[in-house]
Motif scaffolding. Structure first.
Motif, PDB file in Angstrom:
ATOM      1  N   GLN A 198       0.700  -1.087  -0.128  1.00 22.38           N
ATOM      2  CA  GLN A 198       0.107  -0.018   0.097  1.00 22.38           C
ATOM      3  C   GLN A 198       0.794   1.104   0.126  1.00 22.38           C
ATOM      4  O   GLN A 198       0.559   2.325  -0.742  1.00 22.38           O
ATOM      5  N   THR A 226      -8.399  13.715  -4.530  1.00 20.94           N
ATOM      6  CA  THR A 226      -8.368  12.645  -3.567  1.00 20.94           C
ATOM      7  C   THR A 226      -9.302  11.347  -3.861  1.00 20.94           C
ATOM      8  O   THR A 226      -8.604  10.252  -3.697  1.00 20.94           O
ATOM      9  N   PRO A 227     -10.264  11.372  -4.434  1.00 19.16           N
ATOM     10  CA  PRO A 227     -11.229  10.367  -4.727  1.00 19.16           C
ATOM     11  C   PRO A 227     -10.279   9.319  -5.917  1.00 19.16           C
ATOM     12  O   PRO A 227     -10.288   7.991  -5.554  1.00 19.16           O
ATOM     13  N   LEU A 287      -7.318   7.787  -3.963  1.00 20.78           N
ATOM     14  CA  LEU A 287      -7.688   6.495  -3.116  1.00 20.78           C
ATOM     15  C   LEU A 287      -7.891   5.452  -3.875  1.00 20.78           C
ATOM     16  O   LEU A 287      -7.580   4.510  -3.705  1.00 20.78           O
ATOM     17  N   ILE A 308      -4.540   4.085  -5.247  1.00 14.85           N
ATOM     18  CA  ILE A 308      -3.746   3.459  -4.200  1.00 14.85           C
ATOM     19  C   ILE A 308      -4.292   2.269  -3.878  1.00 14.85           C
ATOM     20  O   ILE A 308      -3.595   1.118  -3.692  1.00 14.85           O
ATOM     21  N   GLY A 309      -5.688   2.017  -3.722  1.00 12.77           N
ATOM     22  CA  GLY A 309      -6.534   0.878  -3.356  1.00 12.77           C
ATOM     23  C   GLY A 309      -6.315  -0.230  -4.214  1.00 12.77           C
ATOM     24  O   GLY A 309      -5.963  -1.385  -3.837  1.00 12.77           O
ATOM     25  N   GLN A 322      -3.640  -3.562  -4.347  1.00 14.05           N
ATOM     26  CA  GLN A 322      -3.864  -5.228  -4.594  1.00 14.05           C
ATOM     27  C   GLN A 322      -2.871  -5.668  -5.600  1.00 14.05           C
ATOM     28  O   GLN A 322      -2.552  -7.039  -5.725  1.00 14.05           O
ATOM     29  N   SER A 343      -7.397  -7.834  -1.667  1.00 10.94           N
ATOM     30  CA  SER A 343      -8.689  -7.547  -0.750  1.00 10.94           C
ATOM     31  C   SER A 343      -9.679  -8.213  -1.242  1.00 10.94           C
ATOM     32  O   SER A 343      -9.925  -8.349  -2.421  1.00 10.94           O
ATOM     33  N   ASN A 368     -12.721  -7.049  -1.478  1.00 11.34           N
ATOM     34  CA  ASN A 368     -13.717  -6.400  -2.425  1.00 11.34           C
ATOM     35  C   ASN A 368     -13.386  -6.400  -3.784  1.00 11.34           C
ATOM     36  O   ASN A 368     -14.176  -6.123  -4.557  1.00 11.34           O
ATOM     37  N   TRP A 400     -13.579   0.246  -6.637  1.00 15.29           N
ATOM     38  CA  TRP A 400     -12.889   1.821  -7.147  1.00 15.29           C
ATOM     39  C   TRP A 400     -13.049   2.155  -8.568  1.00 15.29           C
ATOM     40  O   TRP A 400     -13.114   3.143  -9.010  1.00 15.29           O
ATOM     41  N   ILE A 434     -11.016  16.806   3.785  1.00 17.71           N
ATOM     42  CA  ILE A 434     -10.630  17.097   2.335  1.00 17.71           C
ATOM     43  C   ILE A 434     -11.191  18.400   2.287  1.00 17.71           C
ATOM     44  O   ILE A 434     -10.746  19.012   1.297  1.00 17.71           O
ATOM     45  N   ASP A 492     -16.944  17.617  -6.099  1.00 18.53           N
ATOM     46  CA  ASP A 492     -15.992  16.637  -5.602  1.00 18.53           C
ATOM     47  C   ASP A 492     -16.721  16.004  -4.341  1.00 18.53           C
ATOM     48  O   ASP A 492     -15.971  15.055  -3.969  1.00 18.53           O
ATOM     49  N   LEU A 496     -18.101  12.461  -4.289  1.00 18.27           N
ATOM     50  CA  LEU A 496     -16.972  11.390  -4.742  1.00 18.27           C
ATOM     51  C   LEU A 496     -16.184  11.244  -3.619  1.00 18.27           C
ATOM     52  O   LEU A 496     -15.838  10.160  -3.232  1.00 18.27           O
ATOM     53  N   VAL A 497     -15.661  12.347  -2.733  1.00 13.98           N
ATOM     54  CA  VAL A 497     -14.843  12.265  -1.784  1.00 13.98           C
ATOM     55  C   VAL A 497     -15.290  11.404  -0.658  1.00 13.98           C
ATOM     56  O   VAL A 497     -15.014  10.505  -0.032  1.00 13.98           O
ATOM     57  N   SER A 530     -15.798   7.501  -1.746  1.00 19.61           N
ATOM     58  CA  SER A 530     -14.572   6.822  -1.767  1.00 19.61           C
ATOM     59  C   SER A 530     -13.792   6.784  -0.251  1.00 19.61           C
ATOM     60  O   SER A 530     -13.326   5.597   0.078  1.00 19.61           O
ATOM     61  N   ILE A 587     -15.668   3.717   0.784  1.00 21.80           N
ATOM     62  CA  ILE A 587     -15.083   2.446   0.559  1.00 21.80           C
ATOM     63  C   ILE A 587     -13.593   2.204   1.185  1.00 21.80           C
ATOM     64  O   ILE A 587     -13.333   0.946   1.472  1.00 21.80           O
ATOM     65  N   TRP A 588     -12.925   3.242   1.144  1.00 23.16           N
ATOM     66  CA  TRP A 588     -11.685   3.226   1.726  1.00 23.16           C
ATOM     67  C   TRP A 588     -11.618   2.412   3.108  1.00 23.16           C
ATOM     68  O   TRP A 588     -10.721   1.688   3.557  1.00 23.16           O
ATOM     69  N   ILE A 642     -12.447  -1.398   3.341  1.00 21.76           N
ATOM     70  CA  ILE A 642     -11.384  -2.074   3.033  1.00 21.76           C
ATOM     71  C   ILE A 642     -10.404  -2.483   4.245  1.00 21.76           C
ATOM     72  O   ILE A 642     -10.087  -3.454   4.832  1.00 21.76           O
TER      73      ILE A 642
END
Lengths: 225, 45, 227
Positions: free
Chosen positions: A50, A173-174, A177, A180-181, A185, A191, A193, A198, C120, C155, C158-159, C162, C165-166, C169
């Motif tokens: 990661q 950022t989204p 993320l 990186i997610g 993998q 993972s 999921n 993503w 954010i 945005d 979306l932030v 995400s 989801i982050w 995990i």
């Protein structure tokens, strides 16, 4: 519009690649980030998948900021921006053209960053490659759509690079993320999921900011001086 | 630390922040007023 | 000289007073939460801050759209005022959030989707304020800021998604914060949000009017220079 878009993209690519130091600055910065982060490993120890993915995307974002600054700086000398505005291309074609040029340059840079991740950070590629390539392309699309929209924002300002970074980074950022997610993998951190969620985020981001760029770019670029 | 003290600290932080913004507004207003008076004086001459 | 309306100052004052009255609701009326105890009382100040910060950002979005459509300088100044209050309130919401997390769970920061989104957003709009502090030709600055204001608000969902989801995990360490509020708690929270809203409206109004005045002075000064 498509022909003119491609003309803008070709012009930017050839100006960037075959003149001056081209992409060197952006590439060197990205590689330096990899090198510096390799110092955080102790002897005989590798960065976690990661962290490696995060470093990869960090380099990509810095690289992207430099790329778009450079693409928009091309028109700063001699008021050439007016020339581009006077050309028969609709203004969104300039946005799309620069986004395409930036996309190609960014992809090229990432082709170098990937081996850097393997060499400096001791990673190896596991996991299914097609979703990884898909997320790479999707994330790059979103980054370039937004970078091309906001690249013109700092025109004529001192410290353009840092200004663009502080506006662009949090907005990305989204995508970061997501990158990186999935990257974690691929570097061997499976993972349950999978990359599906993503992928959805990246697609939504692309759709929103491609539409935004198409609609709003002319306000930034053709805006009254 | 006592929970009540903690809660009071939190509230204090919030109101210090808001108060600081109000003071900032007041200073700005003061500057504007000063600019206006100076401008009026110049116009009189 | 025409004196300025006292309405915004009254709003700020009445907001503070009603919020002071809400303290009674918070500490006497609402029951103490079973697991977190007194710490949960922070929620009643945290929630209004976060709510009105988000609403300020929404106002930036609305103002930006209307500026692009109509080119009214007033809309631009509304964006400036709303972004400032938004950054202030979300900053305070972050501070109260970390203080709460420290006391309730022993950590300063949890990657809760809402908290992450607030952070954010704080970054995005702080950058927006930096952009506003620059000195390009005024009209161009307004256009650029309007575009950034729109992109920033688009945005936000979306932030949030995400960040969610982050977290899914990484296994969730903490259970949902405020699942199932009791009716008394809900009423108290509502009272706090409404009374803080008065304060917020007054603050925004004061700042907007101040920016109006500043622009008028600037116009006067530049007109005088040209003579």
């Amino acid at each position: 519009m498509l022909r003119l878009t491609l003309a803008v993209a070709r012009k930017d690519l050839s100006l960037t690649l075959w003149r001056g130091n081209g992409l060197m600055q952006a590439l060197l910065l990205g590689l330096l980030i990899f090198f510096v982060f390799s110092l955080s490993q102790e002897v005989g120890e590798n960065l976690s998948p990661q962290s490696a993915a995060a470093v990869f995307w960090l380099s990509s974002t810095f690289c992207q900021v430099l790329i778009f600054n450079q693409l928009y700086a091309l028109e700063e000398v001699n008021n050439s921006r007016l020339g581009l505005l006077l050309s028969p291309a609709p203004i969104p074609a300039v946005w799309l053209g620069k986004a395409i040029a930036g996309f190609i340059l960014l992809l090229f840079a990432q082709l170098l960053f990937l081996p850097a991740a393997v060499v400096f950070l001791g990673q190896s590629l596991h996991g299914p490659l097609p979703p990884a390539v898909a997320i790479l392309l999707l994330a790059d699309t979103g980054m370039c759509a937004l970078g091309s929209l906001l690249g013109a924002l700092a025109q004529g300002q001192a410290a353009r690079e840092s200004l663009l970074s502080i506006v662009l980074f949090p907005l990305l950022t989204p995508l970061l993320l997501a990158g990186i997610g999935v990257g974690a993998q691929i570097f061997g951190n499976p993972s349950p999921n999978g990359p599906g969620a993503w992928m959805g985020i990246a697609c939504a981001f692309d759709a929103i900011f491609l539409a935004t760029g198409l609609l709003l770019f002319s306000f930034i670029y053709a805006g009254e001086e | 630390m006592d929970t009540l003290v903690w809660v009071i600290i939190t509230n204090a932080v919030v109101w210090i922040g808001l108060g600081a913004y109000l003071i900032f507004l007041a200073l700005q207003q003061h500057n504007l007023a000063a600019r206006l008076t100076q401008w009026e004086m110049l116009r009189h001459d | 000289m025409r004196s300025l309306s006292i309405v915004p100052a009254m709003l700020v004052l009445s907001g503070s007073l009603t919020f002071a009255c809400c303290q009674w609701l918070i500490y006497s009326y609402a029951p103490t939460e079973a697991t977190m105890g007194l710490t949960q009382k922070i929620f009643y100040i945290h929630l209004p801050l976060a709510w009105w910060a988000l609403f300020s950002f929404f106002l930036v979005f609305v103002g930006s759209v209307s500026y692009l459509l109509k080119r009214a300088p007033g809309a631009d100044r509304l964006c400036a005022a709303a972004a400032e209050t938004g950054v202030l309130l979300s900053g305070l919401a972050l501070v109260t959030g970390t203080l709460w997390a420290r006391k309730a769970w022993g950590v300063w920061w949890t990657w809760d989707p809402r908290l992450t989104t607030t952070l954010i957003m704080w970054f995005i709009y702080a950058g927006y304020l930096v952009l506003r502090g620059l000195n390009p030709p005024p009209q161009r600055k307004s256009l650029v800021c309007a575009v950034v204001g729109i992109a920033a608000f688009l945005d936000v969902p979306l932030v949030f998604v995400s960040a969610r989801i982050w977290r899914s995990i990484h296994p969730a360490v903490f259970a949902a914060k405020d699942g199932g509020l009791e009716p008394e708690m809900k009423l108290t929270a509502l009272g706090c949000v409404v009374s803080f809203g008065l304060f917020w409206a007054g603050l925004l109004w004061l700042r907007k009017r101040q920016l109006d005045l500043r622009d008028r002075l600037d116009t006067l000064a530049s007109a005088a220079q040209q003579q």
